[in-house]
Write an enzyme that holds these catalytic residues in place. Structure first.
Site, mmCIF file in Angstrom:
data_model
loop_
_atom_site.group_PDB
_atom_site.id
_atom_site.type_symbol
_atom_site.label_atom_id
_atom_site.label_comp_id
_atom_site.label_asym_id
_atom_site.label_seq_id
_atom_site.Cartn_x
_atom_site.Cartn_y
_atom_site.Cartn_z
ATOM 1 N N GLY A 157 -73.817 -53.395 19.845
ATOM 2 C CA GLY A 157 -72.872 -53.185 19.322
ATOM 3 C C GLY A 157 -73.434 -53.577 17.088
ATOM 4 O O GLY A 157 -72.610 -53.384 16.283
ATOM 5 N N PRO B 32 -78.570 -54.757 22.417
ATOM 6 C CA PRO B 32 -78.201 -54.516 21.049
ATOM 7 C C PRO B 32 -79.290 -53.300 21.224
ATOM 8 O O PRO B 32 -80.574 -52.994 22.106
ATOM 9 C CB PRO B 32 -79.174 -55.445 20.637
ATOM 10 C CG PRO B 32 -79.972 -56.092 21.069
ATOM 11 C CD PRO B 32 -79.284 -56.031 23.069
ATOM 12 N N ARG C 279 -79.072 -49.926 18.305
ATOM 13 C CA ARG C 279 -79.578 -50.088 16.705
ATOM 14 C C ARG C 279 -79.242 -51.216 16.105
ATOM 15 O O ARG C 279 -80.415 -50.974 15.661
ATOM 16 C CB ARG C 279 -78.268 -49.261 16.273
ATOM 17 C CG ARG C 279 -77.336 -48.677 15.447
ATOM 18 C CD ARG C 279 -75.762 -48.693 14.255
ATOM 19 N NE ARG C 279 -74.796 -48.348 15.181
ATOM 20 C CZ ARG C 279 -75.105 -47.145 15.255
ATOM 21 N NH1 ARG C 279 -75.302 -46.239 14.629
ATOM 22 N NH2 ARG C 279 -73.839 -46.924 16.558
ATOM 23 N N CYS D 251 -76.455 -23.130 9.540
ATOM 24 C CA CYS D 251 -75.441 -22.388 8.780
ATOM 25 C C CYS D 251 -74.517 -22.922 9.771
ATOM 26 O O CYS D 251 -73.447 -22.066 11.088
ATOM 27 C CB CYS D 251 -75.655 -20.856 10.561
ATOM 28 S SG CYS D 251 -77.293 -19.282 9.705
ATOM 29 N N GLU D 252 -73.825 -24.226 8.981
ATOM 30 C CA GLU D 252 -72.829 -24.723 9.083
ATOM 31 C C GLU D 252 -72.712 -25.662 7.983
ATOM 32 O O GLU D 252 -73.508 -26.460 6.981
ATOM 33 C CB GLU D 252 -72.899 -25.901 10.652
ATOM 34 C CG GLU D 252 -73.269 -25.517 12.027
ATOM 35 C CD GLU D 252 -71.952 -25.359 12.569
ATOM 36 O OE1 GLU D 252 -71.002 -25.335 12.046
ATOM 37 O OE2 GLU D 252 -72.428 -24.517 13.419
#
Ligand SMILES: *Cc1c(COP(=O)(O)O)cnc(C)c1O
Length: 446
Positions: free
Chosen positions: A260, A295, A297, A367-368
């Site tokens: 984290g 870990p 990220r 298309c969002e």
């Protein structure tokens, strides 16, 4: 040309301050470590994921060294869900890392890259019977059990297999990591782990159940955490628990401290391995435990980026900044749409830095309305054909990609200094329907 004609906007300057691996060279344009992104973009096209192996290696070494400097025995289990590409696992395995896995697929991936089974720990709140059996059969180092129910299931499976399962109990410490609600995991209201109040009771059961070898506990409170405060709170709760278990005669040899550790996406401070090591030394070293961390990220996030190209510059009138539509989209990098995540974006070519800055909206072509990369971002003016880099995209980027809107998966490139290699070719359009079958049961009435 020896200097940039246009001064960089203060927002860009403060972004660069927290991103020492990113530099703007007046002649070569944007550099990622020592990798010239202009050369890479021109060679491989876009969208393309780039992993800089030098950056990844040096981040791993810094983390490892932080614990060594404190004489702490800490095993680093890379949380491979952040990016489980075999080339990344191979590099980290050679550096000595183990793996934190969350599925049977990840277990097979880790074993395929020769990460020793003894260095693998298996987390996750819903493991299937097949996954648990595979974990027991291959004798992985540690299964992080997330419920009493799982513990009993595992004991039965281990008896059938005829081997012992080494376990830690994942405890929910009910600590607020003060991160995005979709990535917090250590609050009592979250699904993860065994309730703190039940921990000792379940640990005693683990001692009584056949074919279970209890090692200790595990705690993982969430993701993208920059401050050591929530870790301190969680570790202190674990210290109480470990002392209580030992007082009652139960051995605790291991504490898995989870992952984290946060990174700097915009200009927020990055979690500092030296601070985490100092905290573990102060709070946990007196208990004489085997320590582990998970870990994801922190290791891979800043080691990767996404190259994209401006398709069109759309002027929608005086009440909105121009829309810069790029050829990457939410199907490639979903973090902005899913977590409202902010990612640094800069143009790649040196010429772009000669242009004045302006506020821009940067969007993908899907298309969002959620297919957004940036709002009111002040950047050197962007024009069709410009390549841009979207930073800190190594973690939870390519692994969360989809082919929504029949958009093939982007190419993946690994670099090492000026060397580069394709580690995953761009998917072809035909690949998209390679595994699709049309049943023949409809009458052919044409
Ligand atoms: C996702 C996860 C991690 C890694 O989290 P990062 O924020 O990427 O460091 C570690 N442990 C467990 C159990 C996880 O689910």
């Amino acid at each position: 040309m020896t200097s940039l004609i246009q001064p960089l906007h203060p927002n860009v300057q403060s972004f660069l301050k927290t991103h020492p691996d990113i530099t703007i060279d007046p002649k070569d344009g944007l550099l990622f470590g020592t990798t010239s992104l202009k050369i890479i973009a021109e060679q491989y096209g876009s969208p393309s994921w780039i992993i800089n192996s030098d950056i990844l290696k040096s981040r791993y070494e810094r983390l490892n060294q932080a614990f060594k400097n404190k004489q702490l025995d800490v095993s680093i289990h890379y949380a491979m869900k952040a990016n489980g590409h075999l080339a990344i696992l191979d590099l980290l395995a050679k550096e000595g890392a183990g793996a934190d896995i969350v599925s049977g697929g990840e277990l097979k991936r880790a074993l395929k890259t020769n990460i020793p089974a003894s260095k693998i720990c298996f987390s996750g709140v819903g493991k299937t019977e097949d996954e648990l059996r595979l974990a027991v059969e291959t004798e992985i180092g540690q299964i992080n059990v997330e419920s009493r129910e799982e513990l009993h299931q595992l004991s039965k499976i281990a008896q059938k297999v005829g081997k012992n399962a080494a376990i830690c109990l994942r405890i929910n410490p009910d600590v607020d990591a003060k991160t995005h609600h979709k990535i917090t995991t250590g609050l009592a209201e979250n699904k993860f782990g065994i309730a703190y109040q039940q921990a000792i009771t379940v640990y005693k059961e683990a001692y009584q159940l056949p074919n279970i070898t209890p090692l200790g506990f595990d705690v993982h409170i969430g993701s993208q955490i920059s401050s050591t405060t929530p870790y301190r709170q969680a570790f202190l709760r674990m210290v109480d628990l470990i002392k209580a278990a030992r007082t009652q005669g139960y051995d605790v040899t291991t504490l898995d401290c989870g992952g984290g550790f946060g990174i700097s996406y915009q200009n927020e401070p990055e979690a500092n391995p030296e601070d985490i090591a100092a905290l573990m030394k102060e709070v946990l070293a007196p208990l004489d435990l085997k320590l582990g961390i998970e870990p994801g990220r922190w290791l891979i996030g800043p080691s990767g980026l996404l190259i994209s190209k401006v398709l069109i510059r759309k002027d929608n009138g005086p009440n909105t900044p121009p829309f810069i539509i790029i050829d990457a989209a939410m199907n490639d990098l979903i973090r902005p749409a899913m977590y409202e995540a902010w990612h640094g974006i800069l143009p790649i070519s040196p010429e772009a830095y000669l242009r004045p800055s302006e506020a821009l909206h940067i969007d993908g072509p899907v298309c969002e309305s959620g297919d957004v990369f940036a709002r009111d971002r002040i950047l050197p003016s962007l024009q069709p054909g410009d390549y841009i880099a979207i930073f800190d995209a190594g973690a939870y980027g390519s692994v969360m990609s989809s082919t929504y809107n029949a958009r093939p998966l982007a190419a993946q490139i690994m670099t090492k200094g000026s060397q580069s290699a394709i580690i995953q070719p761009r998917q072809t359009i035909e690949d998209l329907w390679k595994n699709e079958l049309v049943p023949s049961w409809y009458p052919n009435n044409i």
